[in-house]
Design an enzyme around this catalytic site. Structure first.
Site, PDB file in Angstrom:
ATOM      1  N   HIS A 129       0.836  -1.209   0.000  1.00 10.50           N
ATOM      2  CA  HIS A 129       0.000   0.000   0.000  1.00 10.50           C
ATOM      3  C   HIS A 129       0.867   1.254   0.000  1.00 10.50           C
ATOM      4  CE1 HIS A 129      -4.020   1.812   0.625  1.00 10.50           C
ATOM      5  NE2 HIS A 129      -3.333   2.791   1.178  1.00 10.50           N
TER       6      HIS A 129
ATOM      7  N   ASP B 261       0.295   5.560  -1.083  1.00 11.94           N
ATOM      8  CA  ASP B 261      -0.647   6.600  -1.514  1.00 11.94           C
ATOM      9  C   ASP B 261       0.000   7.668  -2.395  1.00 11.94           C
ATOM     10  OD1 ASP B 261      -3.302   6.039  -0.308  1.00 11.94           O
ATOM     11  OD2 ASP B 261      -2.194   6.075   1.567  1.00 11.94           O
TER      12      ASP B 261
ATOM     13  N   GLU C 260      -9.430   1.788  -2.176  1.00 15.40           N
ATOM     14  CA  GLU C 260      -9.446   1.772  -0.713  1.00 15.40           C
ATOM     15  C   GLU C 260     -10.845   2.066  -0.175  1.00 15.40           C
ATOM     16  OE1 GLU C 260      -6.465   3.077   2.913  1.00 15.40           O
ATOM     17  OE2 GLU C 260      -6.296   4.072   0.979  1.00 15.40           O
TER      18      GLU C 260
ATOM     19  N   HIS D 209     -13.230   2.204   4.107  1.00 16.07           N
ATOM     20  CA  HIS D 209     -12.140   3.021   4.647  1.00 16.07           C
ATOM     21  C   HIS D 209     -12.541   3.443   6.058  1.00 16.07           C
ATOM     22  CE1 HIS D 209      -9.218   6.565   4.533  1.00 16.07           C
ATOM     23  NE2 HIS D 209      -8.487   5.464   4.540  1.00 16.07           N
TER      24      HIS D 209
ATOM     25  N   HIS E 143      -8.736  -1.680   7.556  1.00 16.50           N
ATOM     26  CA  HIS E 143      -9.748  -0.657   7.858  1.00 16.50           C
ATOM     27  C   HIS E 143     -11.101  -1.237   8.262  1.00 16.50           C
ATOM     28  CE1 HIS E 143      -7.588   3.045   6.961  1.00 16.50           C
ATOM     29  NE2 HIS E 143      -7.104   2.479   5.873  1.00 16.50           N
TER      30      HIS E 143
ATOM     31  N   HIS F  38      -2.425  -3.131   4.788  1.00 19.66           N
ATOM     32  CA  HIS F  38      -1.611  -2.236   5.628  1.00 19.66           C
ATOM     33  C   HIS F  38      -2.199  -2.188   7.034  1.00 19.66           C
ATOM     34  CE1 HIS F  38      -4.729   0.218   3.786  1.00 19.66           C
ATOM     35  NE2 HIS F  38      -4.452   1.276   4.519  1.00 19.66           N
TER      36      HIS F  38
ATOM     37  N   ASP G 224       2.113   1.885   3.701  1.00 15.17           N
ATOM     38  CA  ASP G 224       1.228   3.057   3.775  1.00 15.17           C
ATOM     39  C   ASP G 224       2.015   4.351   3.635  1.00 15.17           C
ATOM     40  OD1 ASP G 224      -1.237   4.304   3.823  1.00 15.17           O
ATOM     41  OD2 ASP G 224      -1.450   4.284   5.981  1.00 15.17           O
TER      42      ASP G 224
END
Length: 410
Positions: free
Chosen positions: A27, A29, A138, A165, A226, A247, A318
């Site tokens: 993961h 971003d 996500e 999420h 999550h 993650h 992450d």
């Protein structure tokens, strides 16, 4: 964690290992950083050396990254009804923009990246000296309640879908959303009352079908990071293929609703799945740890490995979903030092190879195989969107009359 290659034989071994086996991070971003900094306009962007964030091409190369799941992340709608179209359609539009920017990032740097859609693709791209680029979404808020959108995202390269999420949605509950006022029973969910825990799961009705369909559509991986513990328990029970936590970390070492309990870890082992350890400080620190270091990430990796085995743990940083990482493991260039610390702690080369990438490739291949089998058996139908009528009753009658003149009935 030292960065001096000449003084650290473990780092030498780490670099050698990462030349043979792709380090696959679950993961990152970075695409959201591109959205924020450049509004996705790559003609204005220099991806080699970014002035902000934890990722760029230079640092990816320094970090010997072999494969990366790029998150096509879009935030949850703010203050919207779960069933309103407008807010969710905006999420879908932005999701397509983020998938597009990943594709353009790959196509504009073909010497650096290659788009991977299977485990075999990852090996091919890695052996060509490039970074295998995979895509995840996500949260199912990003599909705007549309199975059609889900199918099209797969064709665009999305290979895992996180179920939610930070907000509950019609499919499952988030680990951190305590708002449970919407009428869940409309969608076939079961209600229960585990104190402060969210009150829904994925076991029945629409949720169960969607979960099975995620896997059956050509091998999409179900990601449970999550999600609430109830969702995790039910999703693992339902899934015919291995699931992942892209993650997350251990709640036994760092209590957090975002982390994974030992009970769920043991269920994950029986499922054949994988937890990819997150670097987020709040998820890996200890109560008396004012300055979280990269060694703390290794603590989580080893705890999980010792609890459920080295076949079920990986890396899911992450990066760029946080302002700063642990000391000594603060951007993508530092992955070799993580591997060096594993060597220093006595982990065998064979086990480290599993942690950095082979476990991820195994799960990918198993999910692909389940999808092929399910499609061959025809055991999963096609989920359809709710499509609003486009003809009036008079138009339908007129068309039906034409059919009847040919001896046909619509």
């Amino acid at each position: 964690m030292t960065t001096d290659l000449n003084q650290n034989p473990y780092l030498v071994r780490a670099q050698q290992l990462l030349c043979r086996v792709p380090l696959i991070d679950g993961h990152n971003d970075f695409p959201f950083i591109i959205r924020g900094l450049y509004q996705n306009n790559l003609t204005r962007a220099s991806l080699n050396d970014l002035p902000i964030g934890q990722t760029d091409i230079s640092r990816l190369r320094q970090g010997s990254v072999g494969g990366q799941f790029w998150s096509a992340y879009v935030p949850n709608p703010v203050h919207s009804d779960k069933e309103s179209d407008e807010a969710y359609l905006e999420c879908l539009r932005q999701t397509l923009q983020q998938i597009d920017v990943i594709h353009r990032m790959v196509s504009e740097h073909p010497d650096v990246f290659g788009l991977a859609q299977s485990a075999a693709d990852v090996w091919k791209i890695f052996r060509a000296g490039r970074i295998a680029s995979l895509i995840g979404i996500e949260g199912l808020h990003q599909i705007a309640h549309s199975p059609s959108a889900l199918r099209m995202m797969h064709k665009l390269g999305v290979r895992y879908a996180t179920l939610c999420h930070t907000k509950n949605n019609r499919y499952c509950d988030s680990a951190v959303d305590r708002h449970t006022s919407s009428p869940w029973s409309e969608y076939g969910g079961q209600t229960h009352d585990p104190g402060d825990e969210p009150s829904r799961n994925v076991r029945t009705g629409f949720h169960s079908l969607t979960l099975k369909y995620l896997t059956a559509v050509h091998g999409r991986i179900v990601d449970l990071s999550h999600t609430s513990e109830a969702t995790q328990r039910d999703a693992i029970a339902i899934s015919k293929a291995p699931v992942i936590f892209s993650h997350s970390a251990s709640s036994s070492l760092t209590p957090s609703p975002r982390n994974v309990t030992d009970e769920i870890l043991h269920q994950l082992k029986r499922n054949g799945g994988l937890i990819m350890v997150c670097f987020l400080r709040d998820l890996v620190n200890s109560a008396d740890d004012a300055n979280t270091t990269g060694s703390r990430v290794v603590d989580h990796i080893l705890y999980i490995a010792e609890t459920i085995g080295y076949d079920h743990v990986g890396i899911g940083s992450d990066f760029d979903g946080m302002l700063e990482g642990p000391l000594g493991l603060d951007d993508v260039s530092r992955f070799p030092e993580l591997v060096a610390d594993l060597f220093r702690r006595g982990v065998s080369e064979e086990r480290i190879e599993k942690i950095v990438g082979l476990n991820t490739l195994r799960v990918m291949k198993q999910v692909e195989d389940v999808a092929v089998r399910e499609q061959a058996e025809g055991s999963t139908g096609v989920l359809c969107d709710v499509v609003k009528p486009i003809w009036t009753a008079e138009q339908r009658q007129m068309l039906a009359e034409q059919g009847r003149t040919r001896g046909l009935r619509p």
